[in-house]
Design an enzyme around this catalytic site. Sequence first.
Site, PDB file in Angstrom:
ATOM      1  N   PRO A  63      26.462  39.337 -50.459  1.00 40.83           N
ATOM      2  CA  PRO A  63      27.463  37.992 -49.321  1.00 40.83           C
ATOM      3  C   PRO A  63      28.794  37.869 -50.474  1.00 40.83           C
ATOM      4  O   PRO A  63      28.745  37.870 -51.510  1.00 40.83           O
ATOM      5  CB  PRO A  63      26.587  37.171 -49.536  1.00 40.83           C
ATOM      6  CG  PRO A  63      25.478  37.305 -49.768  1.00 40.83           C
ATOM      7  CD  PRO A  63      25.688  38.207 -50.644  1.00 40.83           C
ATOM      8  N   HIS A  64      29.785  38.023 -49.683  1.00 33.91           N
ATOM      9  CA  HIS A  64      30.959  38.534 -49.151  1.00 33.91           C
ATOM     10  C   HIS A  64      31.959  37.984 -48.068  1.00 33.91           C
ATOM     11  O   HIS A  64      31.368  37.637 -47.482  1.00 33.91           O
ATOM     12  CB  HIS A  64      31.693  38.725 -50.347  1.00 33.91           C
ATOM     13  CG  HIS A  64      31.456  40.617 -49.397  1.00 33.91           C
ATOM     14  ND1 HIS A  64      30.558  41.219 -49.467  1.00 33.91           N
ATOM     15  CD2 HIS A  64      32.601  41.532 -48.523  1.00 33.91           C
ATOM     16  CE1 HIS A  64      30.826  42.519 -48.358  1.00 33.91           C
ATOM     17  NE2 HIS A  64      31.729  42.327 -48.268  1.00 33.91           N
ATOM     18  N   GLY A  65      33.104  37.349 -48.259  1.00 32.27           N
ATOM     19  CA  GLY A  65      33.805  37.246 -47.573  1.00 32.27           C
ATOM     20  C   GLY A  65      34.321  38.112 -46.637  1.00 32.27           C
ATOM     21  O   GLY A  65      34.499  39.027 -46.924  1.00 32.27           O
TER      22      GLY A  65
END
Length: 145
Positions: A63-65
């Site tokens: 997960p990342h922005g």
Amino acid sequence: MSVQVLAKENIRLNVSIATKEEAISLTGQVLVDRGYVEAGYIEKMHAREVLTSTYMGNFVAIPHGTEDAKDLVKNSGISIIQVPEGVDFGGGNIVKVLIGIAGKNNEHLEILSNIAIVCSEEENIEKLVQAKTEEEILNLFAEVN
């Protein structure tokens, strides 16, 4: 003072998580608590997941922005959440290791590259899932720092 990309305090072992959303929030909260990102980054991580799943295969999600979350990143950092029982990321994809990433400038590309090298070996994923100490995980990711 330079901040370590991956420190012992960024790792959570043997976590039990019920939902993908909870998993992403926890992964992001570690980055917030450790000072890598501002709180709004977690919302951008959820937005990114809606665009396309961050499930990578081999029981790993990263997960990342979103692209527009860059302003919320203070320092490059990684959080690692170990979920031995797994969490459903949809479509029958079970995740046992979450690797949250926040990259300052374009550092996330180098970080991703190093993570990909570690996670491309199935035996390394097994070691991540079975790890009993933060040090075991740090040793696997020694190249990232």
